[in-house]
Design a protein around this motif. Sequence first.
Motif, short mmCIF file in Angstrom:
data_model
loop_
_atom_site.label_atom_id
_atom_site.label_comp_id
_atom_site.label_asym_id
_atom_site.label_seq_id
_atom_site.Cartn_x
_atom_site.Cartn_y
_atom_site.Cartn_z
N VAL A 79 0.82 -1.37 -0.08
CA VAL A 79 -0.01 -0.08 0.12
C VAL A 79 0.88 1.25 -0.17
O VAL A 79 0.83 2.22 -0.71
CB VAL A 79 -0.90 -0.07 1.19
CG1 VAL A 79 -1.82 1.26 1.25
CG2 VAL A 79 -1.98 -1.15 1.12
N ALA A 80 1.91 1.30 0.63
CA ALA A 80 2.81 2.48 0.94
C ALA A 80 3.47 2.71 -0.21
O ALA A 80 3.81 3.84 -0.44
CB ALA A 80 3.89 2.14 2.03
N SER A 81 3.71 1.71 -1.12
CA SER A 81 4.47 1.89 -2.62
C SER A 81 3.66 2.83 -3.44
O SER A 81 4.35 3.53 -4.43
CB SER A 81 4.77 0.57 -3.20
OG SER A 81 3.61 -0.09 -3.66
N VAL A 82 2.32 2.80 -3.18
CA VAL A 82 1.49 3.57 -4.15
C VAL A 82 0.60 4.61 -3.48
O VAL A 82 0.03 5.18 -4.24
CB VAL A 82 0.52 2.61 -5.05
CG1 VAL A 82 1.29 1.82 -5.85
CG2 VAL A 82 -0.28 1.89 -4.09
N ARG A 83 0.89 4.57 -2.38
CA ARG A 83 0.33 5.97 -1.70
C ARG A 83 0.97 7.31 -1.99
O ARG A 83 2.00 7.42 -2.44
CB ARG A 83 0.66 5.74 -0.20
CG ARG A 83 -0.24 6.68 0.86
CD ARG A 83 0.05 6.51 2.29
NE ARG A 83 -0.40 5.33 2.55
CZ ARG A 83 -0.03 4.11 3.34
NH1 ARG A 83 1.39 4.46 3.93
NH2 ARG A 83 -0.47 3.07 3.85
N ALA A 84 -0.05 8.08 -2.38
CA ALA A 84 0.37 9.42 -2.87
C ALA A 84 1.47 10.08 -2.14
O ALA A 84 1.55 10.21 -1.02
CB ALA A 84 -0.84 10.50 -2.89
N GLY A 85 2.57 10.51 -3.00
CA GLY A 85 3.90 11.08 -2.53
C GLY A 85 4.66 10.29 -1.74
O GLY A 85 5.86 10.61 -1.38
N SER A 86 4.32 8.65 -1.84
CA SER A 86 5.47 7.81 -1.09
C SER A 86 6.34 7.36 -2.18
O SER A 86 7.38 6.70 -1.83
CB SER A 86 4.61 6.83 -0.44
OG SER A 86 3.93 5.97 -1.45
N ARG A 87 6.05 7.54 -3.34
CA ARG A 87 7.22 6.89 -4.19
C ARG A 87 7.82 8.10 -5.04
O ARG A 87 7.26 9.17 -5.23
CB ARG A 87 6.50 5.91 -5.15
CG ARG A 87 5.50 6.44 -6.25
CD ARG A 87 5.00 5.67 -7.28
NE ARG A 87 4.18 6.02 -8.09
CZ ARG A 87 4.28 7.21 -8.89
NH1 ARG A 87 5.39 7.38 -9.19
NH2 ARG A 87 3.19 7.39 -9.70
N PRO A 88 8.99 7.96 -5.72
CA PRO A 88 9.62 8.88 -6.50
C PRO A 88 8.70 9.19 -7.57
O PRO A 88 8.12 8.38 -8.29
CB PRO A 88 10.83 8.37 -6.89
CG PRO A 88 11.16 7.35 -5.93
CD PRO A 88 9.99 6.75 -5.43
N LEU A 89 8.80 10.57 -8.19
CA LEU A 89 7.96 11.02 -9.28
C LEU A 89 8.85 10.39 -10.65
O LEU A 89 10.23 10.75 -10.61
CB LEU A 89 7.94 12.52 -9.55
CG LEU A 89 7.19 13.15 -10.42
CD1 LEU A 89 5.74 12.88 -10.29
CD2 LEU A 89 7.50 14.64 -10.70
N ALA A 113 13.39 17.95 -1.20
CA ALA A 113 12.77 16.69 -0.58
C ALA A 113 11.90 15.59 -1.48
O ALA A 113 11.71 14.74 -1.00
CB ALA A 113 11.67 17.51 0.52
N ILE A 114 11.66 16.16 -2.79
CA ILE A 114 10.90 15.50 -3.22
C ILE A 114 11.68 14.40 -4.35
O ILE A 114 12.57 14.87 -4.98
CB ILE A 114 9.93 16.22 -4.59
CG1 ILE A 114 9.09 17.19 -3.98
CG2 ILE A 114 9.46 15.40 -5.60
CD1 ILE A 114 8.11 18.06 -4.56
#
Length: 311
Positions: A79-89, A113-114
């Motif tokens: 879930v964390a891998s696709v949670r908004a903002g939790s993976r690199p852009l 920080a991004i």
Amino acid sequence: MDLEAVRTFAAVAEAGQFQKAAADLSITQQAVSKRIAALERDLGVRLFNRTPRGAEPTIDGRAFLPHARELLRVAERAVASVRAGSRPLRVDVLSSRGAASGLLREFHRAHPAIELDVLTLLEIDAAVAAIRSGAIDASFRAVAMPGRTLPEDVACARVADEPLQLLTGPGHALADAASVTVAHLVGHRIWIPGLLPGSEWAAYYDDLVAAFGLTIEATGPNFGSDALLDTVADTPALATFMGGLTRLVWPAGHGLRLIPVTDPTPVYPHALLWHRDNAHPALAALRTHLAATSPAPDAPGTWRPDWVIPH
């Protein structure tokens, strides 16, 4: 296997009571009992023994407990891998030394920080497909090419007009000019190796040739920018175009000249593409940054092909 049932099993094992586990999970004790019973049916074993103090895991329950906890940890990581903002852009740029890479570096300096994952896809069709599939979040391109329209679910915005400058060696006839008009380039050999038929940049230069009668040669293999600079420096009859936002390591002793082109100044239009439904917060931050820092496109005295998006 029902993950909620596994979560309930772990909660009962930790609490030692069905009632306390129900309170911890904010569900009824009856719901806890039903979930445990359903999990026991799925596994074909009994997981708890009822005791005066509450519930204790059976031998099978104790064997299953560490695996249940690992299942829950894996589920949380998924879930964390696709949670908004939790993976690199994930952003596609055509070249690590090109204008788009520079725009992205400026964004990174403004938003350190991004996290960014930068990659290169040469063909626009591959970039659009990757945007639509979710493989990447955005791509820097020059759109649209003649006869090609973007899918409705892909959005785009002009983010930079990169002025072309003439690059020559010290022996070129125009080497000492402070600036040159497009008309002055007629009859001079402009060498741009590696123009791929059907690519955005090939379509751009085709229109530039048609509009001003220039002579652009795409002969020979493309050995990269270092070989291009070496050849131009050593060949007085050749010049090339270099984007004003392109960053190169200039070799010492080559005596290269970078000359502004005017009346008009050809500009290469860079645009950002993204999926309309992409909710990654860093994508919104990138778009806001580019909109705030990029000059308005189509400045007076510039030229770009008619097929380029107007804004």
